[in-house]
Design an enzyme around this catalytic site. Structure first.
Site, short mmCIF file in Angstrom:
data_model
loop_
_atom_site.label_atom_id
_atom_site.label_comp_id
_atom_site.label_asym_id
_atom_site.label_seq_id
_atom_site.Cartn_x
_atom_site.Cartn_y
_atom_site.Cartn_z
N GLU A 199 0.85 -1.08 -0.01
CA GLU A 199 0.01 -0.06 0.03
C GLU A 199 0.80 1.28 -0.08
O GLU A 199 1.15 1.88 1.04
CB GLU A 199 -1.20 0.02 1.23
CG GLU A 199 -2.17 -1.01 1.22
CD GLU A 199 -3.20 -0.86 2.24
OE1 GLU A 199 -2.74 -0.12 3.31
OE2 GLU A 199 -4.04 -1.52 2.13
N GLU B 236 -6.11 -7.20 -1.23
CA GLU B 236 -6.54 -7.21 0.16
C GLU B 236 -7.96 -6.57 0.21
O GLU B 236 -7.98 -5.44 -0.34
CB GLU B 236 -5.20 -6.66 0.83
CG GLU B 236 -5.51 -6.50 2.40
CD GLU B 236 -4.58 -5.47 3.22
OE1 GLU B 236 -3.46 -5.69 2.99
OE2 GLU B 236 -4.90 -4.64 3.92
C1 IDC Z 1 -3.19 -3.90 10.18
C2 IDC Z 1 -3.49 -5.29 11.29
C3 IDC Z 1 -3.31 -4.82 12.56
C4 IDC Z 1 -1.58 -4.00 12.64
C5 IDC Z 1 -1.54 -2.93 11.50
C6 IDC Z 1 -0.15 -2.29 11.41
O1 IDC Z 1 -4.71 -5.83 11.17
O2 IDC Z 1 -3.00 -5.73 13.68
O3 IDC Z 1 -1.50 -3.64 13.72
O4 IDC Z 1 -1.87 -3.48 10.32
O5 IDC Z 1 0.76 -3.28 11.02
C7 IDC Z 1 -4.36 -2.13 5.51
C8 IDC Z 1 -2.87 -3.05 5.50
C9 IDC Z 1 -2.78 -3.91 6.73
C10 IDC Z 1 -3.56 -3.37 7.92
C11 IDC Z 1 -5.01 -3.58 7.56
C12 IDC Z 1 -6.00 -3.19 8.70
O6 IDC Z 1 -2.41 -3.46 4.43
O7 IDC Z 1 -1.28 -4.09 7.16
O8 IDC Z 1 -3.45 -4.56 8.88
N1 IDC Z 1 -5.22 -2.38 6.59
O9 IDC Z 1 -5.71 -1.80 9.44
N2 IDC Z 1 -4.54 -1.41 4.63
C13 IDC Z 1 -5.94 -0.95 5.03
C14 IDC Z 1 -6.41 -1.80 6.22
#
Ligand code: IDC
Length: 461
Positions: free
Chosen positions: A287, A379
């Protein structure tokens, strides 16, 4: 005659090239050596040694190896300057092959003698950089068995992009539906024989996305260890006939160029090691955020050639601006990509959504963009973009109906028991062996599983 390929890899060097931000990063290094015994007779042999540079361009190089059998000796070599000291062979460029660009190769060869046995060298170095040994892919990957005939990989084979679609070996558009791991640095307990069996046979998933964070205690802390772990998940997916999406999970910092050298080194290694497999798809930046499309495009145009040099036919997915929203979350839209696409073939663009946060205007963008760009939802979540909050069933259903209609492939965040509503399993599930019964599912897991587990009906001609 016997032919042995030694695929080698990759190690960080101490050439302290500085990236745009943050601490100095090593130049990307990587090499592939095809060591072929072309002829063998009583006490003697001839071998070809093809060296491919998978890292940054080099000007001047020395290849070294140590014979496993002390009786092996180079008699005469060509296309380089050859010497041997003890059982260590050094091969240095001549003038005309001094420079090796990324993906550049040079063919060398020699005649030699041996007493006793004549095994191939076990490891090589290029310019003194110790290749990463057991994780670098110098041994052929284990034979996981052919993906079963009725499995997603067994039916669809090597994928390719055709027009705006993902197509199978019969050049017919298909949609893959599957799950993303959580960060493999945190949730490795969730990825094991029982959970992968359940994903393939009970969930009937077509793909496993392997989310390898780069920061947050991920790849940068142990490149060799994470590379090896990703490879073993690729094998576990392959053995069950599932595609494996290798996700270089950049998130913070949002500019993928911060990790450019790491990306080149990582992809040189995994692409060389997995080149012969049909089930691998590469996602080069999860991302991108706070960064322009032109910067993302520049990153992609440097990483894709590294992958192609090692694995020419795999599909590569490029992240988009604004957390892979095609720019929408940054107030832009798909036209910046349509008007200035990545200069590479067989690629797709990533689109991500979280159903409770991203609704009609994002769906409208995807509907429009899908006519012009090959899209892959690498994702999505059923919840808010934080990964938590309430599941939005209506928006999730609208999204998945749209993706089904457009044959856009997707992976859901996450196949894990994280204590957050985006996780498919209740906390504690991964301490056990049951990943199949309805009792272990969260609300999100139940909804997503009901969508993923319906019949695929992939075209077979
Ligand atoms: C989130 C995980 C969370 C973690 C956070 C930071 O669910 O446990 O603490 O990342 O690493 C994304 C990202 C993905 C995120 C997810 C939800 O690709 O890494 O995971 N998210 O926030 N993009 C949009 C949402």
């Amino acid at each position: 005659m016997r032919r042995i390929s030694a695929l080698l890899a990759v190690c960080a060097t101490a050439l302290g090239l500085t990236t745009l931000a943050g601490p100095p990063a090593a130049a990307a290094t990587g090499c592939k050596v095809d060591y072929t015994i072309t002829n063998q007779w009583q006490g003697g042999f001839q071998a070809g040694v093809k060296v491919t540079n998978l890292g940054d361009a080099v000007s001047g190089w020395t290849l070294k190896w140590t014979w496993p059998d002390a009786g092996q000796k180079v008699t005469q070599g060509w296309n380089a300057t050859w010497s041997q000291s003890g059982s260590t062979v050094s091969v240095t460029n001549v003038d005309w092959n001094r420079t090796l660009a990324t993906g550049g190769a040079t063919d060398l060869g020699f005649t030699g003698t041996f007493t006793g046995s004549n095994p191939r060298p076990a490891a090589f170095t290029l310019n003194g950089v110790a290749c990463t040994g057991s994780v670098g892919g110098e041994e052929p990957p284990p034979d996981t068995g052919n993906p079963g005939t009725g499995t997603p990989v067994g039916i669809n084979g090597q994928l390719k992009v055709c027009g705006v679609n993902l197509c199978n070996q019969y050049n017919r558009p298909i949609q893959l539906r599957g799950m993303s791991t959580h960060g493999i640095q945190w949730f490795s307990k969730c990825y094991n024989t029982a959970s992968l069996d359940a994903l393939a046979t009970n969930w009937k998933a077509d793909l496993l996305r392997i989310a390898m964070y780069v920061q947050e205690q991920g790849y940068e802390t142990d490149p060799a260890g994470f590379t090896s772990r990703v490879n073993s998940y690729v094998d576990m997916a392959e053995a069950r006939g599932m595609y494996a999406l290798i996700d270089f999970h950049t998130l913070t910092p949002g500019d993928p160029n911060y990790n450019l050298d790491r990306a080149k080194t990582f992809f040189a290694s995994v692409a060389a090691r997995n080149a012969a497999k049909k089930n691998v798809i590469y996602e080069i930046a999860n991302e991108p955020n706070g960064v322009s499309w032109t910067a993302i495009k520049s990153y992609a145009e440097q990483v894709i050639p590294v992958i192609r040099a090692a694995d020419p036919d795999a599909v590569v997915i490029v992240g988009t601006r604004g957390w892979s929203s095609l720019g929408v979350s940054d107030g832009s839209n798909e036209t910046e990509v349509v008007n200035n696409p990545v200069n590479a073939s067989n690629i797709m663009y990533a689109f991500h959504f979280y159903a409770a946060s991203h609704k009609d205007n994002y769906r409208a963008t995807v509907s429009r963009a899908a006519a012009k760009l090959p899209l892959f939802v690498t994702e999505f979540g059923t919840v808010s973009a934080t990964g938590g909050g309430a599941m939005d069933q209506a928006s999730t259903t609208a999204w998945l109906d749209l993706l089904d209609q457009l044959k856009i492939s997707y992976a859901n965040w996450t196949y894990s028991d994280a204590n957050e509503s985006s996780a498919a399993f209740k906390p504690g599930t991964c301490n056990g062996t049951d990943y199949s019964s309805s009792g272990v599912l969260t609300e999100s897991g139940a909804l997503v599983k009901s969508r993923i587990s319906t019949a695929d009906s992939f075209p077979t001609s």
